[in-house]
Design a protein around this motif. Structure first.
Motif, PDB file in Angstrom:
ATOM      1  N   THR A  58     -44.333  44.991   2.137  1.00 38.87           N
ATOM      2  CA  THR A  58     -45.293  43.885   2.122  1.00 38.87           C
ATOM      3  C   THR A  58     -45.499  43.306   0.731  1.00 38.87           C
ATOM      4  O   THR A  58     -46.090  42.233   0.595  1.00 38.87           O
ATOM      5  N   LEU A  59     -45.044  43.995  -0.317  1.00 39.06           N
ATOM      6  CA  LEU A  59     -45.215  43.521  -1.676  1.00 39.06           C
ATOM      7  C   LEU A  59     -44.077  44.044  -2.533  1.00 39.06           C
ATOM      8  O   LEU A  59     -43.745  45.230  -2.468  1.00 39.06           O
ATOM      9  N   GLU A  60     -43.492  43.160  -3.318  1.00 39.21           N
ATOM     10  CA  GLU A  60     -42.396  43.549  -4.196  1.00 39.21           C
ATOM     11  C   GLU A  60     -42.772  43.348  -5.655  1.00 39.21           C
ATOM     12  O   GLU A  60     -43.371  42.334  -6.016  1.00 39.21           O
ATOM     13  N   GLY A  61     -42.446  44.339  -6.481  1.00 41.57           N
ATOM     14  CA  GLY A  61     -42.560  44.193  -7.922  1.00 41.57           C
ATOM     15  C   GLY A  61     -43.964  43.976  -8.452  1.00 41.57           C
ATOM     16  O   GLY A  61     -44.163  43.152  -9.344  1.00 41.57           O
ATOM     17  N   PHE A  62     -44.958  44.695  -7.937  1.00 40.47           N
ATOM     18  CA  PHE A  62     -46.310  44.615  -8.490  1.00 40.47           C
ATOM     19  C   PHE A  62     -46.283  45.262  -9.868  1.00 40.47           C
ATOM     20  O   PHE A  62     -45.962  46.434 -10.017  1.00 40.47           O
ATOM     21  N   LYS A  63     -46.632  44.498 -10.906  1.00 40.32           N
ATOM     22  CA  LYS A  63     -46.330  44.896 -12.280  1.00 40.32           C
ATOM     23  C   LYS A  63     -47.519  45.555 -12.978  1.00 40.32           C
ATOM     24  O   LYS A  63     -48.674  45.218 -12.721  1.00 40.32           O
ATOM     25  N   PRO A  64     -47.224  46.484 -13.910  1.00 41.68           N
ATOM     26  CA  PRO A  64     -48.285  47.064 -14.739  1.00 41.68           C
ATOM     27  C   PRO A  64     -49.058  45.972 -15.476  1.00 41.68           C
ATOM     28  O   PRO A  64     -48.479  45.012 -15.985  1.00 41.68           O
ATOM     29  N   ARG A  77     -56.437  52.020  10.590  1.00 41.00           N
ATOM     30  CA  ARG A  77     -55.607  53.150  10.165  1.00 41.00           C
ATOM     31  C   ARG A  77     -54.217  52.641   9.826  1.00 41.00           C
ATOM     32  O   ARG A  77     -53.634  51.858  10.577  1.00 41.00           O
ATOM     33  N   TYR A  78     -53.652  53.132   8.703  1.00 35.22           N
ATOM     34  CA  TYR A  78     -52.374  52.636   8.216  1.00 35.22           C
ATOM     35  C   TYR A  78     -51.575  53.749   7.536  1.00 35.22           C
ATOM     36  O   TYR A  78     -52.148  54.676   6.963  1.00 35.22           O
ATOM     37  N   ASP A  79     -50.230  53.613   7.604  1.00 33.31           N
ATOM     38  CA  ASP A  79     -49.328  54.450   6.818  1.00 33.31           C
ATOM     39  C   ASP A  79     -48.855  53.630   5.619  1.00 33.31           C
ATOM     40  O   ASP A  79     -48.353  52.517   5.778  1.00 33.31           O
ATOM     41  N   ILE A  80     -48.999  54.196   4.429  1.00 29.77           N
ATOM     42  CA  ILE A  80     -48.724  53.479   3.187  1.00 29.77           C
ATOM     43  C   ILE A  80     -47.700  54.255   2.369  1.00 29.77           C
ATOM     44  O   ILE A  80     -47.710  55.483   2.345  1.00 29.77           O
ATOM     45  N   ALA A  81     -46.802  53.523   1.685  1.00 33.77           N
ATOM     46  CA  ALA A  81     -45.867  54.154   0.752  1.00 33.77           C
ATOM     47  C   ALA A  81     -45.635  53.231  -0.435  1.00 33.77           C
ATOM     48  O   ALA A  81     -45.532  52.016  -0.277  1.00 33.77           O
ATOM     49  N   LEU A  82     -45.543  53.821  -1.635  1.00 43.75           N
ATOM     50  CA  LEU A  82     -45.203  53.102  -2.855  1.00 43.75           C
ATOM     51  C   LEU A  82     -43.852  53.606  -3.345  1.00 43.75           C
ATOM     52  O   LEU A  82     -43.646  54.817  -3.449  1.00 43.75           O
ATOM     53  N   THR A  83     -42.957  52.680  -3.658  1.00 42.56           N
ATOM     54  CA  THR A  83     -41.647  53.057  -4.171  1.00 42.56           C
ATOM     55  C   THR A  83     -41.363  52.302  -5.462  1.00 42.56           C
ATOM     56  O   THR A  83     -41.980  51.274  -5.753  1.00 42.56           O
ATOM     57  N   LYS A  84     -40.384  52.783  -6.223  1.00 39.02           N
ATOM     58  CA  LYS A  84     -39.858  51.977  -7.313  1.00 39.02           C
ATOM     59  C   LYS A  84     -39.152  50.781  -6.698  1.00 39.02           C
ATOM     60  O   LYS A  84     -38.623  50.857  -5.578  1.00 39.02           O
ATOM     61  N   PRO A  85     -39.142  49.623  -7.364  1.00 43.08           N
ATOM     62  CA  PRO A  85     -38.550  48.426  -6.776  1.00 43.08           C
ATOM     63  C   PRO A  85     -37.122  48.662  -6.287  1.00 43.08           C
ATOM     64  O   PRO A  85     -36.276  49.197  -7.005  1.00 43.08           O
ATOM     65  N   GLY A  86     -36.887  48.282  -5.024  1.00 42.00           N
ATOM     66  CA  GLY A  86     -35.566  48.386  -4.436  1.00 42.00           C
ATOM     67  C   GLY A  86     -35.232  49.733  -3.842  1.00 42.00           C
ATOM     68  O   GLY A  86     -34.219  49.859  -3.136  1.00 42.00           O
ATOM     69  N   GLU A  87     -36.052  50.741  -4.087  1.00 43.26           N
ATOM     70  CA  GLU A  87     -35.758  52.059  -3.529  1.00 43.26           C
ATOM     71  C   GLU A  87     -36.260  52.151  -2.087  1.00 43.26           C
ATOM     72  O   GLU A  87     -37.254  51.511  -1.721  1.00 43.26           O
ATOM     73  N   PRO A  88     -35.589  52.967  -1.246  1.00 46.52           N
ATOM     74  CA  PRO A  88     -36.004  53.097   0.154  1.00 46.52           C
ATOM     75  C   PRO A  88     -37.316  53.845   0.276  1.00 46.52           C
ATOM     76  O   PRO A  88     -37.732  54.579  -0.632  1.00 46.52           O
ATOM     77  N   GLY A 245     -51.067  36.099  -5.975  1.00 44.46           N
ATOM     78  CA  GLY A 245     -50.487  35.625  -4.723  1.00 44.46           C
ATOM     79  C   GLY A 245     -50.008  36.735  -3.819  1.00 44.46           C
ATOM     80  O   GLY A 245     -48.883  36.715  -3.319  1.00 44.46           O
ATOM     81  N   LEU A 246     -50.869  37.733  -3.576  1.00 43.76           N
ATOM     82  CA  LEU A 246     -50.432  38.900  -2.833  1.00 43.76           C
ATOM     83  C   LEU A 246     -50.612  38.745  -1.332  1.00 43.76           C
ATOM     84  O   LEU A 246     -51.391  37.932  -0.859  1.00 43.76           O
ATOM     85  N   THR A 247     -49.892  39.590  -0.601  1.00 46.47           N
ATOM     86  CA  THR A 247     -50.040  39.615   0.846  1.00 46.47           C
ATOM     87  C   THR A 247     -51.153  40.571   1.234  1.00 46.47           C
ATOM     88  O   THR A 247     -51.583  41.414   0.452  1.00 46.47           O
ATOM     89  N   THR A 248     -51.607  40.459   2.481  1.00 50.72           N
ATOM     90  CA  THR A 248     -52.693  41.313   2.947  1.00 50.72           C
ATOM     91  C   THR A 248     -52.336  42.784   2.857  1.00 50.72           C
ATOM     92  O   THR A 248     -53.195  43.623   2.649  1.00 50.72           O
TER      93      THR A 248
END
Length: 276
Positions: A58-64, A77-88, A245-248
Protein backbone atom coordinates in the motif's frame (compact mmCIF):
# COMPACT_ATOMS: atom_id res chain seq x y z
CA UNK A 1 10.18 32.70 26.21
CA UNK A 2 9.46 32.23 29.90
CA UNK A 3 12.37 29.85 30.54
CA UNK A 4 11.62 29.36 34.22
CA UNK A 5 8.09 28.22 33.36
CA UNK A 6 9.44 25.80 30.79
CA UNK A 7 11.82 24.28 33.30
CA UNK A 8 8.98 23.67 35.75
CA UNK A 9 6.91 22.01 33.05
CA UNK A 10 9.84 19.90 31.87
CA UNK A 11 10.53 18.60 35.36
CA UNK A 12 7.26 16.69 35.30
CA UNK A 13 6.65 16.48 31.59
CA UNK A 14 8.86 13.61 30.37
CA UNK A 15 6.53 10.60 30.55
CA UNK A 16 6.15 7.18 28.98
CA UNK A 17 3.43 7.81 26.40
CA UNK A 18 2.40 4.18 26.29
CA UNK A 19 0.75 4.54 29.69
CA UNK A 20 -1.47 7.34 28.41
CA UNK A 21 -2.35 5.44 25.24
CA UNK A 22 -3.53 2.54 27.37
CA UNK A 23 -5.62 4.85 29.54
CA UNK A 24 -7.19 6.57 26.54
CA UNK A 25 -8.20 3.31 24.89
CA UNK A 26 -9.59 1.93 28.14
CA UNK A 27 -11.84 4.94 28.79
CA UNK A 28 -13.10 5.54 25.25
CA UNK A 29 -16.79 4.88 24.62
CA UNK A 30 -18.32 3.70 21.35
CA UNK A 31 -20.52 6.81 21.09
CA UNK A 32 -17.56 8.99 20.06
CA UNK A 33 -14.53 6.70 19.77
CA UNK A 34 -15.06 4.98 16.42
CA UNK A 35 -11.93 6.50 14.88
CA UNK A 36 -8.49 7.76 15.85
CA UNK A 37 -6.44 10.63 14.42
CA UNK A 38 -3.05 9.15 13.58
CA UNK A 39 0.19 10.70 12.36
CA UNK A 40 3.39 8.79 11.62
CA UNK A 41 7.02 9.88 11.94
CA UNK A 42 9.84 7.94 10.25
CA UNK A 43 12.98 8.37 12.33
CA UNK A 44 15.07 5.29 11.46
CA UNK A 45 18.09 6.53 9.49
CA UNK A 46 18.94 5.07 6.08
CA UNK A 47 15.91 2.77 6.12
CA UNK A 48 13.13 3.54 3.63
CA UNK A 49 10.33 0.98 3.80
CA UNK A 50 7.49 -0.53 1.81
CA UNK A 51 4.26 -1.21 3.71
CA UNK A 52 1.99 -4.21 3.19
CA UNK A 53 -1.57 -4.32 4.56
CA UNK A 54 -3.36 -7.68 4.47
CA UNK A 55 -0.76 -8.93 2.00
CA UNK A 56 -1.02 -6.01 -0.45
CA UNK A 57 1.63 -3.31 -0.90
CA UNK A 58 0.00 0.00 0.00
CA UNK A 59 3.01 2.32 0.31
CA UNK A 60 6.40 2.36 -1.37
CA UNK A 61 9.58 4.07 -0.24
CA UNK A 62 8.43 5.88 2.92
CA UNK A 63 11.61 7.81 3.72
CA UNK A 64 13.43 8.62 6.97
CA UNK A 65 12.55 12.13 8.14
CA UNK A 66 9.06 12.08 6.62
CA UNK A 67 5.92 12.84 8.62
CA UNK A 68 2.59 11.50 7.39
CA UNK A 69 -0.92 12.34 8.50
CA UNK A 70 -3.23 12.83 10.14
CA UNK A 71 -6.09 10.63 9.03
CA UNK A 72 -9.25 9.42 10.76
CA UNK A 73 -8.53 5.72 11.17
CA UNK A 74 -11.47 3.31 11.50
CA UNK A 75 -11.41 0.51 14.03
CA UNK A 76 -10.73 -2.97 12.67
CA UNK A 77 -8.26 -5.89 12.41
CA UNK A 78 -5.33 -5.99 9.98
CA UNK A 79 -2.15 -7.90 9.11
CA UNK A 80 0.77 -5.51 8.60
CA UNK A 81 4.32 -5.97 7.30
CA UNK A 82 7.22 -3.57 6.70
CA UNK A 83 9.95 -4.49 4.23
CA UNK A 84 12.98 -2.86 2.70
CA UNK A 85 11.96 -1.36 -0.66
CA UNK A 86 11.43 -4.05 -3.28
CA UNK A 87 11.85 -6.97 -0.90
CA UNK A 88 9.08 -9.60 -0.63
CA UNK A 89 6.76 -9.70 2.33
CA UNK A 90 8.47 -12.87 3.53
CA UNK A 91 11.57 -10.79 4.36
CA UNK A 92 9.73 -8.23 6.48
CA UNK A 93 11.59 -6.08 8.99
CA UNK A 94 8.56 -5.81 11.28
CA UNK A 95 5.30 -7.76 11.21
CA UNK A 96 1.97 -7.31 13.01
CA UNK A 97 -0.62 -10.09 12.69
CA UNK A 98 -4.38 -9.77 13.25
CA UNK A 99 -3.93 -6.35 14.82
CA UNK A 100 -7.00 -4.71 16.32
CA UNK A 101 -7.06 -0.97 15.65
CA UNK A 102 -8.54 1.05 18.56
CA UNK A 103 -10.57 4.23 18.31
CA UNK A 104 -10.79 7.54 20.12
CA UNK A 105 -7.11 8.53 20.25
CA UNK A 106 -5.14 11.49 18.89
CA UNK A 107 -1.59 10.26 18.63
CA UNK A 108 1.64 10.01 16.71
CA UNK A 109 3.61 6.87 16.03
CA UNK A 110 7.38 7.25 15.80
CA UNK A 111 9.42 4.59 14.03
CA UNK A 112 12.89 5.17 15.49
CA UNK A 113 15.95 3.71 17.19
CA UNK A 114 15.97 2.86 20.88
CA UNK A 115 18.85 3.89 23.13
CA UNK A 116 20.84 0.82 22.00
CA UNK A 117 20.27 1.50 18.30
CA UNK A 118 17.58 -1.10 17.61
CA UNK A 119 14.48 -0.21 15.54
CA UNK A 120 11.17 0.14 17.36
CA UNK A 121 7.80 1.90 17.22
CA UNK A 122 6.74 4.21 20.05
CA UNK A 123 3.25 5.76 20.36
CA UNK A 124 2.93 9.27 21.76
CA UNK A 125 -0.34 10.91 22.77
CA UNK A 126 -0.47 14.36 21.17
CA UNK A 127 -1.48 17.14 23.57
CA UNK A 128 -4.26 18.94 21.69
CA UNK A 129 -5.52 21.02 24.64
CA UNK A 130 -6.20 24.65 23.75
CA UNK A 131 -3.44 27.21 24.28
CA UNK A 132 -3.94 30.77 25.50
CA UNK A 133 -3.98 33.69 23.08
CA UNK A 134 -0.47 34.56 21.91
CA UNK A 135 0.87 31.16 22.96
CA UNK A 136 2.20 28.06 21.23
CA UNK A 137 3.08 24.60 22.55
CA UNK A 138 6.59 23.17 22.20
CA UNK A 139 7.02 19.40 22.59
CA UNK A 140 10.41 17.67 22.39
CA UNK A 141 10.67 13.88 22.00
CA UNK A 142 13.90 11.91 22.42
CA UNK A 143 13.75 9.13 19.82
CA UNK A 144 17.47 8.79 19.00
CA UNK A 145 20.15 6.24 19.84
CA UNK A 146 21.86 8.71 22.15
CA UNK A 147 22.33 9.34 25.89
CA UNK A 148 20.34 11.83 27.94
CA UNK A 149 20.21 15.34 26.49
CA UNK A 150 19.27 18.90 27.40
CA UNK A 151 17.32 21.09 24.98
CA UNK A 152 18.39 24.74 24.96
CA UNK A 153 16.78 27.94 23.73
CA UNK A 154 19.17 30.81 23.18
CA UNK A 155 21.88 28.80 24.92
CA UNK A 156 19.84 28.24 28.10
CA UNK A 157 18.55 24.73 29.01
CA UNK A 158 14.75 24.58 29.05
CA UNK A 159 14.21 20.80 28.96
CA UNK A 160 16.81 18.85 30.92
CA UNK A 161 17.97 15.23 31.20
CA UNK A 162 15.58 13.93 28.54
CA UNK A 163 16.01 10.22 27.74
CA UNK A 164 14.78 7.90 24.97
CA UNK A 165 11.79 7.44 24.45
CA UNK A 166 10.40 10.24 26.64
CA UNK A 167 9.06 13.72 25.94
CA UNK A 168 8.98 17.16 27.56
CA UNK A 169 6.67 20.06 26.76
CA UNK A 170 5.58 23.56 27.66
CA UNK A 171 3.37 26.42 26.41
CA UNK A 172 5.48 29.39 25.33
CA UNK A 173 5.13 32.79 23.67
CA UNK A 174 4.52 32.40 19.94
CA UNK A 175 7.40 33.45 17.70
CA UNK A 176 10.77 32.28 16.43
CA UNK A 177 13.33 30.61 18.69
CA UNK A 178 16.82 29.23 18.06
CA UNK A 179 17.20 25.84 19.75
CA UNK A 180 19.90 23.21 20.03
CA UNK A 181 20.44 19.87 21.77
CA UNK A 182 23.42 19.16 24.03
CA UNK A 183 24.57 16.17 26.05
CA UNK A 184 22.88 16.43 29.46
CA UNK A 185 24.76 18.70 31.85
CA UNK A 186 27.29 19.82 29.23
CA UNK A 187 27.75 22.38 26.47
CA UNK A 188 28.51 19.68 23.87
CA UNK A 189 26.14 20.37 20.98
CA UNK A 190 24.89 17.21 19.24
CA UNK A 191 22.02 18.71 17.18
CA UNK A 192 21.48 22.21 15.86
CA UNK A 193 21.13 25.04 16.35
CA UNK A 194 17.84 25.17 14.44
CA UNK A 195 15.34 28.01 14.07
CA UNK A 196 11.80 27.03 15.06
CA UNK A 197 8.73 29.05 14.09
CA UNK A 198 6.27 28.53 16.95
CA UNK A 199 3.01 29.81 15.53
CA UNK A 200 0.18 30.96 17.75
CA UNK A 201 -2.43 28.27 18.35
CA UNK A 202 -0.19 25.38 17.26
CA UNK A 203 1.89 22.65 18.82
CA UNK A 204 5.34 22.11 17.34
CA UNK A 205 6.73 18.64 18.03
CA UNK A 206 10.47 18.17 17.57
CA UNK A 207 11.86 14.63 17.41
CA UNK A 208 15.56 13.92 17.95
CA UNK A 209 16.35 11.00 15.62
CA UNK A 210 19.34 9.02 14.39
CA UNK A 211 22.40 7.59 16.13
CA UNK A 212 25.14 9.33 18.10
CA UNK A 213 27.56 6.49 17.28
CA UNK A 214 26.84 6.76 13.56
CA UNK A 215 27.08 10.57 13.77
CA UNK A 216 23.78 11.07 11.94
CA UNK A 217 21.69 12.73 14.66
CA UNK A 218 19.03 15.04 13.26
CA UNK A 219 15.60 16.48 14.02
CA UNK A 220 12.16 16.00 12.50
CA UNK A 221 9.47 18.63 13.11
CA UNK A 222 5.72 18.03 13.18
CA UNK A 223 2.98 20.66 13.60
CA UNK A 224 -0.48 20.32 15.13
CA UNK A 225 -2.86 23.15 14.27
CA UNK A 226 -6.23 24.36 15.55
CA UNK A 227 -5.35 24.81 19.24
CA UNK A 228 -6.50 28.44 19.50
CA UNK A 229 -8.57 29.39 22.52
CA UNK A 230 -12.33 30.01 22.07
CA UNK A 231 -14.12 31.48 20.23
CA UNK A 232 -11.98 30.66 17.19
CA UNK A 233 -10.52 27.39 18.46
CA UNK A 234 -10.89 23.81 17.33
CA UNK A 235 -10.37 21.93 20.59
CA UNK A 236 -9.68 18.51 19.07
CA UNK A 237 -6.72 19.63 16.97
CA UNK A 238 -5.89 18.23 13.55
CA UNK A 239 -2.91 15.99 14.19
CA UNK A 240 0.41 16.40 12.42
CA UNK A 241 0.71 18.33 9.18
CA UNK A 242 2.48 16.61 6.29
CA UNK A 243 2.50 16.52 2.52
CA UNK A 244 3.48 13.00 1.51
CA UNK A 245 0.36 11.91 -0.40
CA UNK A 246 -0.05 8.60 1.38
CA UNK A 247 -2.63 5.88 0.97
CA UNK A 248 -5.01 4.81 3.71
CA UNK A 249 -2.98 1.67 4.28
CA UNK A 250 -0.16 3.53 5.98
CA UNK A 251 -2.51 4.87 8.63
CA UNK A 252 -3.90 1.39 9.13
CA UNK A 253 -0.32 0.44 9.96
CA UNK A 254 -0.15 3.24 12.50
CA UNK A 255 -3.30 2.28 14.37
CA UNK A 256 -2.36 -1.38 14.35
CA UNK A 257 1.00 -0.54 15.85
CA UNK A 258 -0.62 1.23 18.81
CA UNK A 259 -2.67 -1.71 20.01
CA UNK A 260 0.01 -4.25 19.30
CA UNK A 261 2.45 -2.25 21.39
CA UNK A 262 -0.09 -2.22 24.20
CA UNK A 263 -0.45 -5.99 23.99
CA UNK A 264 3.20 -6.75 23.29
CA UNK A 265 2.37 -8.21 19.88
CA UNK A 266 4.82 -6.45 17.55
CA UNK A 267 7.30 -8.97 16.19
CA UNK A 268 10.72 -8.01 14.84
CA UNK A 269 11.37 -10.36 11.95
CA UNK A 270 15.00 -9.34 11.59
CA UNK A 271 17.26 -6.50 12.65
CA UNK A 272 17.80 -3.64 10.22
CA UNK A 273 21.24 -4.17 8.66
CA UNK A 274 23.95 -2.04 10.20
CA UNK A 275 22.14 -1.64 13.55
CA UNK A 276 23.05 -3.52 16.69
Amino acid sequence: MQLAYLRRVAAGGAVAALTFVAAGVATATPAYAATSKVSVVHGIPDTPVDVYVNGEKTLEGFKPGDVAGPLDLAEGRYDIALTKPGEPIGQAILTVDDAEVPGGANLSLAAHLDAEGKPKITPFVDDTAKVDAGKARLIVRHTAAAPAVDVRAGGTPVFEDLTNPNEAKGDVDAGSVSADVVLAGTDTVVIGPADLNLREGTATIVYAIGSAEAENLDIVAQTITGLHSAPSGVPSGTGGEAGTGLTTGWYVLAGAGVLLLLLGGVRVARTVPGRR
